[in-house]
Design a protein around this motif. Structure first.
Motif, PDB file in Angstrom:
ATOM      1  N   THR A   3       0.834  -1.203   0.000  1.00 26.39           N
ATOM      2  CA  THR A   3       0.000   0.000   0.000  1.00 26.39           C
ATOM      3  C   THR A   3       0.870   1.256   0.000  1.00 26.39           C
ATOM      4  OG1 THR A   3      -0.056  -0.028   2.395  1.00 26.39           O
ATOM      5  CG2 THR A   3      -1.906  -1.067   1.270  1.00 26.39           C
ATOM      6  N   PHE A   4       0.311   2.321  -0.490  1.00 31.02           N
ATOM      7  CA  PHE A   4       1.014   3.608  -0.455  1.00 31.02           C
ATOM      8  C   PHE A   4      -0.016   4.736  -0.460  1.00 31.02           C
ATOM      9  CE2 PHE A   4       1.143   1.839  -4.843  1.00 31.02           C
ATOM     10  CZ  PHE A   4       0.288   2.724  -5.484  1.00 31.02           C
ATOM     11  N   GLU A   5       0.456   5.898  -0.078  1.00 31.22           N
ATOM     12  CA  GLU A   5      -0.366   7.102  -0.198  1.00 31.22           C
ATOM     13  C   GLU A   5      -0.176   7.665  -1.594  1.00 31.22           C
ATOM     14  OE1 GLU A   5       0.095   8.774   4.370  1.00 31.22           O
ATOM     15  OE2 GLU A   5       1.359   9.591   2.783  1.00 31.22           O
ATOM     16  N   HIS A   6      -1.100   8.494  -1.984  1.00 32.36           N
ATOM     17  CA  HIS A   6      -1.049   9.028  -3.345  1.00 32.36           C
ATOM     18  C   HIS A   6      -1.395  10.511  -3.340  1.00 32.36           C
ATOM     19  CE1 HIS A   6      -2.358   9.693  -7.516  1.00 32.36           C
ATOM     20  NE2 HIS A   6      -1.548   8.706  -7.819  1.00 32.36           N
ATOM     21  N   VAL A   7      -0.562  11.274  -4.026  1.00 30.55           N
ATOM     22  CA  VAL A   7      -0.791  12.725  -4.099  1.00 30.55           C
ATOM     23  C   VAL A   7      -0.720  13.159  -5.548  1.00 30.55           C
ATOM     24  CG1 VAL A   7      -0.029  14.994  -3.292  1.00 30.55           C
ATOM     25  CG2 VAL A   7       0.545  12.968  -1.973  1.00 30.55           C
ATOM     26  N   ARG A  46       4.785   6.665  -0.419  1.00 33.24           N
ATOM     27  CA  ARG A  46       3.942   7.662  -1.078  1.00 33.24           C
ATOM     28  C   ARG A  46       4.365   7.824  -2.543  1.00 33.24           C
ATOM     29  NH1 ARG A  46       4.056  13.266   1.784  1.00 33.24           N
ATOM     30  NH2 ARG A  46       2.797  12.207   3.343  1.00 33.24           N
TER      31      ARG A  46
END
Ligand SMILES: Cc1cc2nc3c(=O)[nH]c(=O)nc-3n(C[C@@H](O)[C@@H](O)[C@H](O)COP(=O)(O)OP(=O)(O)OC[C@H]3O[C@@H](n4cnc5c(N)ncnc54)[C@H](O)[C@@H]3O)c2cc1C
Ligand code: SF4
Lengths: 327, 176
Positions: A3-7, A46
């Motif tokens: 999983t990762f964050e996304h911007v 991220r």
């Protein structure tokens, strides 16, 4: 993939700032990066999406300033652009030879120039090879059919880009933005042989982004060609490729840039061949000398001696092609 | 919802994930709101979240073409796209082709030319042909070969695939 964050990057400055943080990676078309994430070569916390950056999506051209490609321009857009086809044919040819139609619709020029090597030990998580921080290059005495024949040191992987040799032959420059690098450099300067302290193929550090690529207008009468050998006609990285751009003064070769792909950790500029060609009229003997100079010092490994023959054949063909075309 | 406006080192940007976050995806003309993790590929969103299993999954790394769909009209590999990055965009899949129980001319041409054996790669092949014909209703054999150069067929049905694409062009052009 973990999983990762996304911007979504709102602007270049913010993207640079975000990318300066630990465990953060830039994603453009994602065709290379997602391969790495799926293979768990890296698991950033991220991702910063560059595709939302306005202003880096355009191709523009003016007879004075030349060609400007935003870093997010796709390979398909390059391949199909009428002015690129007409005035910068080797760039269109290189783009059209890469990957597949679908990948060319996704992949960007910035990502293409910064893509990671395809060495199968590198791509396999089980091999903690030198380039990934380990002690050993598994290709050196392993399966090395697709590896480098020129200039290799600790790592024998080749730079996989088709666009880089073509753009270097066209004398392209880049605009780079980041914490340490900020400004213009030649594309040739972007690439570096991996060293003990910097185990990567470009000089870009964290948070350093290519924003655009500029290509000067080739001189009148200048001609170029991109030739790529591959195991099948589509979907294949170059075994060996050659990009060459030449300029003539009457019968004489006024200028020549010859760049090989698939042979070294960096797009390999055959400077000795260029020196042999410049100022001369074409002859079989001249071509022969330039060909030998292109592969001088080659050190093939167990399975890739064939690349020496391919490189020689391709260099010979581009010289004959360019010297025999009449406008 | 996991979408939160967070200050990342004093930067005002919307950071989404790693948990589920809402996106809007227009698939075959219908807009859906989906809750997905940022790591969700478009392929898994189509197959698992929307139940549209016509788009196939095989290599999952951009080397086979069975997952070809049209994103904003262009053929791409759904396995190499993040669903979150398709937020607000429109996707066409194989399920959009037949209308009211009537097969699309490309589908009819594939059947007429027997352009498949096992059929696993067929949805992807058809979507690539669809992209070609949307743009160029009068393709040459070379155009067809080129547009299908990113769709692998392990049964080796290529000659028939090319014939089917040309026949489909004919059917579409003549409105049959
Ligand atoms: C099956 C397959 C076949 C392929 N065949 C070929 C081929 O024949 N020839 C070829 O040249 N390539 C080939 N590729 C590689 C393909 O990934 C690239 O051609 C593509 O252009 C990469 O662009 P991208 O935008 O998808 O990169 P991404 O995956 O988004 O990014 C790649 C890397 O570059 C970094 N990056 C992206 N944009 C920037 C930027 N503006 N500034 C700094 N860093 C950036 C990312 O952080 C990442 O590390 C192939 C790939 C696959 C999967
Ligand atoms: S060639 Fe480079 S990438 Fe491949 S195993 Fe050796 S060190 Fe690793």
């Amino acid at each position: 993939m973990r999983t990762f964050e996304h911007v979504n990057a709102p602007d270049v400055q913010t993207a640079v700032a975000l990318l300066g943080e630990a465990s953060t990676e830039a994603i453009a078309g994602g065709t290379d990066l997602l391969g790495e994430l799926k293979a768990r070569l890296r698991s950033p916390q991220r991702l910063v999406n560059l595709k939302t950056l306005a202003g880096l999506q355009e191709i523009s051209y003016s007879p004075k300033a030349g060609l400007r490609l935003g870093a997010l321009v796709t390979l398909a857009e390059i391949e199909r652009h009428p002015i690129i086809q007409e005035r910068f044919p080797i760039l269109a040819q290189a783009a059209a030879s890469a990957a597949t139609p679908q990948l060319r619709n996704m992949g960007t020029i910035g990502g293409n120039l910064c893509q990671k090597p395809r060495c199968w030990y590198y791509r396999n998580k089980l091999f903690e090879c030198w380039l990934k921080g380990g002690d050993k290059c598994f290709a050196e005495d392993g399966e090395n059919k697709y590896h480098a024949i020129l200039g290799a040191d600790r790592c024998h992987a080749v730079h996989p880009s088709d666009l880089a040799p073509a753009l270097i032959a066209l004398d392209a420059t880049l605009r780079v933005v980041g914490p340490d690098l900020d400004g213009e450099l030649s594309l040739e300067e972007l690439y570096t042989k991996p060293t003990e302290s910097r185990r990567q193929m470009t000089i870009l550090g964290p948070g350093e982004l290519i924003t655009d690529i500029r290509v000067p207008i080739p001189k009148n009468g200048s001609r170029g060609v991109y030739l790529k050998t591959m195991e099948r006609q589509s979907w294949s990285f170059a075994l060996v490729s050659v990009a060459a751009q030449m300029n003539f003064a009457g019968e004489r070769i006024a200028d020549a840039r010859v760049v090989l792909g698939g042979v070294a950790a960096i797009p390999w500029r055959a400077r000795d061949s260029e020196r042999i060609l410049i100022g001369q009229r074409f002859s079989e003997g001249l071509a022969e000398r330039a060909v030998e100079a292109a592969v001088a010092g080659a050190q093939p490994l167990r399975d890739n001696e064939y690349k020496v023959s391919l490189a020689k054949a391709l260099v010979k063909r581009v010289i004959i092609d360019l010297c025999s075309t009449t406008d | 919802m996991a979408t939160k406006a967070v200050r990342a080192k004093k930067l005002k940007v919307a950071i989404r994930g790693p948990g589920k976050t809402a996106i809007k995806l227009t698939v075959n003309g219908e807009t859906h709101e989906l809750l997905i993790e940022p790591r969700r590929t478009l392929l898994n969103a189509l197959r698992k979240d929307l139940g549209l299993t016509g788009t196939k999954k095989a290599c999952d790394e951009g080397t086979c073409g069975t997952c070809t769909v049209l994103l904003e009209g262009k053929p791409i590999y759904a396995c190499m796209a993040l669903a979150i990055e398709c937020d607000g965009k429109s996707v066409e899949t194989i399920e959009s082709l037949s209308k009211d129980g009537q097969l699309h001319p490309i589908q009819r041409a594939f059947i007429a030319e027997d352009a498949l054996q096992c059929g696993f790669c067929t949805p992807g092949q058809i979507m690539s042909v669809k992209a070609l014909l949307d743009e160029n209703p009068n393709p040459t054999l070379d155009d067809v070969k080129r547009v299908l150069s990113g769709n692998l067929c392990r049964c080796g049905a290529y000659p028939k695939l090319f014939q089917a694409a040309l026949r489909a062009a004919d059917l579409v052009r003549t409105g049959r």
